[in-house]
Design a protein around this motif. Structure first.
Motif, PDB file in Angstrom:
ATOM      1  N   UNK A   1      10.908  79.879  39.675  1.00  0.00           N
ATOM      2  CA  UNK A   1       9.785  80.749  40.028  1.00  0.00           C
ATOM      3  C   UNK A   1       8.676  79.983  40.729  1.00  0.00           C
ATOM      4  N   UNK A   2       8.389  78.763  40.269  1.00  0.00           N
ATOM      5  CA  UNK A   2       7.326  77.985  40.894  1.00  0.00           C
ATOM      6  C   UNK A   2       7.713  77.564  42.311  1.00  0.00           C
ATOM      7  N   UNK A   3       8.987  77.214  42.500  1.00  0.00           N
ATOM      8  CA  UNK A   3       9.446  76.841  43.824  1.00  0.00           C
ATOM      9  C   UNK A   3       9.378  78.041  44.774  1.00  0.00           C
ATOM     10  N   UNK A   4       9.706  79.228  44.273  1.00  0.00           N
ATOM     11  CA  UNK A   4       9.629  80.432  45.100  1.00  0.00           C
ATOM     12  C   UNK A   4       8.210  80.640  45.613  1.00  0.00           C
ATOM     13  N   UNK A   5       7.219  80.427  44.750  1.00  0.00           N
ATOM     14  CA  UNK A   5       5.819  80.572  45.161  1.00  0.00           C
ATOM     15  C   UNK A   5       5.481  79.576  46.270  1.00  0.00           C
ATOM     16  N   UNK A   6       6.010  78.351  46.155  1.00  0.00           N
ATOM     17  CA  UNK A   6       5.768  77.333  47.184  1.00  0.00           C
ATOM     18  C   UNK A   6       6.374  77.723  48.529  1.00  0.00           C
ATOM     19  N   UNK A   7       7.553  78.356  48.502  1.00  0.00           N
ATOM     20  CA  UNK A   7       8.280  78.634  49.739  1.00  0.00           C
ATOM     21  C   UNK A   7       7.846  79.918  50.416  1.00  0.00           C
TER      22      UNK A   7
END
Length: 475
Positions: free
Chosen positions: A383-389
């Motif tokens: 989920x955190x990586x999705x926010x970054x991308x």
């Protein structure tokens, strides 16, 4: 004389503005009716006195906005733009014949018999205004020709239009709009026989043997608008007779409304810091769009492309954190394709690298074929990586949903093959264009590029005909 131009969604309408008071709104009693649910029955009024324009809000619910500020009353000038409800409105100056003739000798030929606009056709002014506006908005030669054919087709109620050009190798189709031309219409250019149900419009300013604008079926006679469109189409032949857009100059070649909207959205993000997530099918042109964003931003650094399904954590981290000693790297773009293929360890490695990176010198563009937000909700993606991308998410339509792009792309790919082989190529004939238009393109732009390359390799002629694609377009 002035006129009011209104745009909402894909619709565009124009009304002449006479001197005096003009009430605009949704109600049928208004002088100008805007069919939009966000427009009040009596939304605003215009007071016109020559070139002096005064706008006053009539107590509308959703207001009138100018320069992003709600206004009650304002003095406007020609080319002023404002918004009422969801309608974008512009005050335009009237087009003159002298202004049209300034476009060049072909238009002078097309308008030679006129001393003024036809008084029995008030729609001609609006149609010419719309045509010139669409030409101004076109981002490439293929889009300009598409707009010219669309204008000619609209004025004659035709369902298909094409710019046909005679070459030493045969007749080629320079541009195509709408449904593919029927059998026999292209051949009429060579035989001189009137095409059944269709019409060949001469290109003003060009010799008759050069080519023609073909329309089918024709329900209404051609008029000044059609002749101007044909003149401008003919003028394009002196710039580029063999019909090509260089994909190196424009990686994401956009002609259809869908692809042009996408390109506009992407380029609007080019100079900003937000990462971009491109969602679309394999081969739909996601990397080409990313390269266009990189070019628009005028970044001095490299464009680095990595396939996440074939890259290790070390490769991804190295791309994010290149060794550069004391000299900071030039701003560049990292394109990660297929981020849905990242394993949990790779997702963690990418997240750590992004957290440690000074993102100001790097534009991150990622691509996926899946709904990454859904994958995140189902616990398949961090989920955190999705926010970054997903700083900005753009949907890239498949080629079957932007059919107007097929022929320009095929022409560009064929021209690239010809340049690489050192061969002359005039273009594609109407049979080839018809075959390409009928195919569903499950492999998208990538499939089109491969099909054109194979057809070119198998053909020794200066014109790619329909026979060159036989057997390559299996359904």
């Amino acid at each position: 004389m002035l006129y009011l131009e209104a745009r909402w969604g894909t619709r565009k309408e124009r009304w002449p503005l006479r001197d005096g008071c003009i009430v605009v709104g949704r109600g049928p009693e208004c002088d100008i009716v805007l069919d939009d649910a966000w427009v009040s029955r009596r939304h605003f009024q215009l007071e016109i006195f020559g070139q002096r324009i005064k706008l006053a809000d009539l107590g509308s619910r959703h207001g009138v906005f100018h320069a992003e500020e709600r206004i009650e009353e304002i003095e406007l000038s020609p080319e002023s733009q404002f918004v009422a409800g969801q309608v974008v409105l512009t005050i335009r100056d009237e087009i003159t014949l002298d202004g049209l003739r300034a476009l060049g000798r072909p238009v002078q030929h097309a308008t030679a018999e006129h001393t003024r606009f036809p008084s029995d056709d008030p729609g001609a002014l609006g149609a010419l205004s719309a045509l010139l506006a669409s030409l101004d908005a076109a981002g490439n030669e293929a889009s300009r020709l598409h707009a010219l054919l669309a204008a000619a087709a609209e004025r004659t109620s035709a369902k298909s239009a094409a710019l046909l050009v005679r070459t030493t190798g045969g007749t080629v189709v320079r541009a195509l709009w709408g449904a593919p031309l029927p059998e026999g219409l292209a051949a009429a250019l060579d035989t001189g026989a009137p095409p059944r149900g269709g019409r060949l419009i001469a290109l003003p300013g060009c010799a008759p043997e050069v080519g023609a604008l073909a329309l089918h079926p024709v329900a209404k006679d051609g008029d000044l608008v059609v002749r101007v469109a044909a003149a401008l189409a003919g003028a394009s032949l002196t710039r580029c007779i063999c019909a090509t857009e260089d994909v190196a100059d424009s990686p994401y070649l956009a002609v259809s409304d869908a692809s042009r909207r996408l390109l506009d959205e992407a380029l609007a993000l080019a100079d900003g810091p937000r990462p971009i997530l491109l969602v679309g099918e394999e081969g739909s042109g996601r990397e080409a769009l990313a390269r266009q964003v990189h070019r628009k931003a005028r970044r001095d650094g490299a464009f680095v492309s990595l396939d996440c399904s074939q890259s290790s954590a070390e490769q991804i981290v190295a791309a994010l954190q290149p060794e550069h000693g004391d000299t900071p790297p030039a701003p560049g773009t990292l394109y990660l394709d297929g981020v849905e293929a990242l394993t949990p360890p790779l997702q963690s490695a990418l997240l750590r690298a992004l957290g440690a990176r000074d993102r100001r010198d790097l534009r991150l563009v990622t691509a996926t074929t899946v709904d990454l937000e859904k994958a995140t909700a189902e616990g398949q993606f961090d989920a955190e990586l999705f926010v970054h991308l997903a700083g900005a998410e753009l949907q890239v339509p498949p080629l079957r949903e932007r059919c107007e792009d097929v022929l320009p792309l095929a022409q560009a790919f064929a021209a690239a093959c010809a340049r690489a082989a050192g061969r002359g190529l005039h273009g594609l004939d109407i049979d080839a264009a018809r075959a390409l238009a009928r195919h569903g393109w499950p492999g998208n732009v990538r499939e089109l590029r491969e099909v054109v390359a194979r057809a070119f390799a198998a053909c020794e002629d200066e014109v790619l005909g329909g026979a060159a694609f036989a057997g390559l377009l299996a359904t």
